[in-house]
Enzyme design. Structure first.
Site, PDB file in Angstrom:
ATOM      1  N   TYR A 164      38.165  37.757  36.408  1.00 37.20           N
ATOM      2  CA  TYR A 164      38.354  39.075  37.007  1.00 37.20           C
ATOM      3  C   TYR A 164      39.826  39.493  36.952  1.00 37.20           C
ATOM      4  O   TYR A 164      40.157  40.618  36.578  1.00 37.20           O
ATOM      5  CB  TYR A 164      37.853  38.997  38.446  1.00 37.20           C
ATOM      6  CG  TYR A 164      37.813  40.282  39.225  1.00 37.20           C
ATOM      7  CD1 TYR A 164      36.858  41.259  38.964  1.00 37.20           C
ATOM      8  CD2 TYR A 164      38.711  40.496  40.278  1.00 37.20           C
ATOM      9  CE1 TYR A 164      36.804  42.418  39.723  1.00 37.20           C
ATOM     10  CE2 TYR A 164      38.653  41.649  41.038  1.00 37.20           C
ATOM     11  CZ  TYR A 164      37.712  42.616  40.753  1.00 37.20           C
ATOM     12  OH  TYR A 164      37.659  43.756  41.499  1.00 37.20           O
ATOM     13  N   LYS A 168      41.493  42.668  35.043  1.00 39.14           N
ATOM     14  CA  LYS A 168      42.109  43.718  35.851  1.00 39.14           C
ATOM     15  C   LYS A 168      43.565  43.965  35.480  1.00 39.14           C
ATOM     16  O   LYS A 168      44.028  45.110  35.467  1.00 39.14           O
ATOM     17  CB  LYS A 168      41.976  43.377  37.336  1.00 39.14           C
ATOM     18  CG  LYS A 168      40.545  43.481  37.860  1.00 39.14           C
ATOM     19  CD  LYS A 168      39.930  44.843  37.602  1.00 39.14           C
ATOM     20  CE  LYS A 168      38.669  45.094  38.409  1.00 39.14           C
ATOM     21  NZ  LYS A 168      38.068  46.417  38.102  1.00 39.14           N
TER      22      LYS A 168
END
Length: 302
Positions: A164, A168
């Protein structure tokens, strides 16, 4: 002065619930025609549902205009079809909020490579696909507002979210090139790092915090960043009514004498090389080399 989206067409991905739903509802309330995109999958990306249709029904019931789209951001052809349908119905696309995402949290030691790849594909590649699908339209219009959804995990790190976080921070990097490439066509691109109580965070945030971090508290930042008078290349954090900026900075380069350009020479100067006094915010990658050359020129002058 009231910020209006009248006459604007907006696409919000991952808008079947949580933050995306909140963005879609407020955009519609402020006059935008909204494409509610959502595959309708579970938090880990599996399955489908009619979540997008339910949000469209909410918007229509409130007197707004909206259509549902069930395309997957991981399939470029589906993003192209979504944009083509939107243009056919409403003539253009002025706003894109890249919000679709999934979670597959595990420590890196325990993470399956497929889980790393899929999270990066949905967040980073999916946002790139959706953006690419609208890019030519926005260039033709000489108008576009695009928002990437990053995260504090990408900006600052978080245990158990290597996939993640990589995706991001990649989105913040994507913003930093697209804002440069879009500038001549009045395309502004920004990055938002939200903290919100959604199904993505329901077992991460404590119950009290879950109530405090309502998605509606992120909406003011998100919609300002896609409004007509938005800045560009901003990184904004938002949650629970608190808002902040974040920056990618560098400090003035230290020029080592030729005889000190060794591993040991670098180590001896680490304190100065890592000193944050004098930090500044480069406006493009070229500023790094420019700063180094300026420092070398100053050192040569003594």
């Amino acid at each position: 002065m009231t910020i209006s989206f009248a006459g604007r067409v907006a696409i919000v991905t991952g808008a079947g619930g949580g933050l995306g739903r909140a963005y879609a509802l407020e955009l519609a309330r402020r006059g935008a025609k909204v494409v509610v995109n959502d595959l309708g999958g579970a938090r880990d990306g599996s399955g489908t549902s009619d979540a997008a249709l339910r949000v469209v029904e909410e918007i229509l019931a409130a007197g707004g205009e909206a259509i549902a789209d069930g395309g997957s951001v991981t399939e470029f052809e589906q993003m192209q079809a979504m944009v083509a349908h939107t243009r056919e119905k409403w003539g253009g696309v002025h706003v894109l909020i890249n919000n679709a995402g999934i979670l597959r949290d595990k420590s890196f030691a325990k993470m399956d490579p497929a889980d790393f790849e899929l999270v990066v594909k949905v967040h980073l590649i999916g946002s790139a696909f959706a953006t690419k699908a609208v890019w030519d339209t926005m260039r033709e219009q000489n108008y576009g507002r695009i928002l990437m959804t990053a995260s504090s995990t990408g900006l600052f790190g978080n245990f158990g979210q290597a996939n993640y976080g990589a995706a991001k921070l990649g989105l913040a990097g994507l913003t930093k090139t697209l804002y440069l490439e879009g500038a001549k066509n009045n395309i502004k691109v920004n990055t938002l790092a939200p903290v919100a109580a959604t199904r993505m965070t329901e077992d991460i945030l404590p119950e009290e915090a879950f109530k405090l971090f309502a998605p509606e508290n992120v909406v003011p930042a998100a919609l300002y960043l896609v409004s007509e008078d938005a800045p560009t290349n901003a990184i904004i954090g938002a949650g629970a009514g608190g808002y902040h900026s974040a920056w990618v900075t560098m400090n003035p380069p230290l020029v080592l004498a030729p005889e000190d350009r060794t591993v040991e020479g670098f180590a001896a100067q680490w304190g100065r090389i890592s000193d944050r006094s004098g930090d500044f915010v480069p406006q493009s990658g070229a500023h790094q080399s420019q700063a180094i050359l300026s420092a070398i020129e100053a050192a040569m002058k003594g």
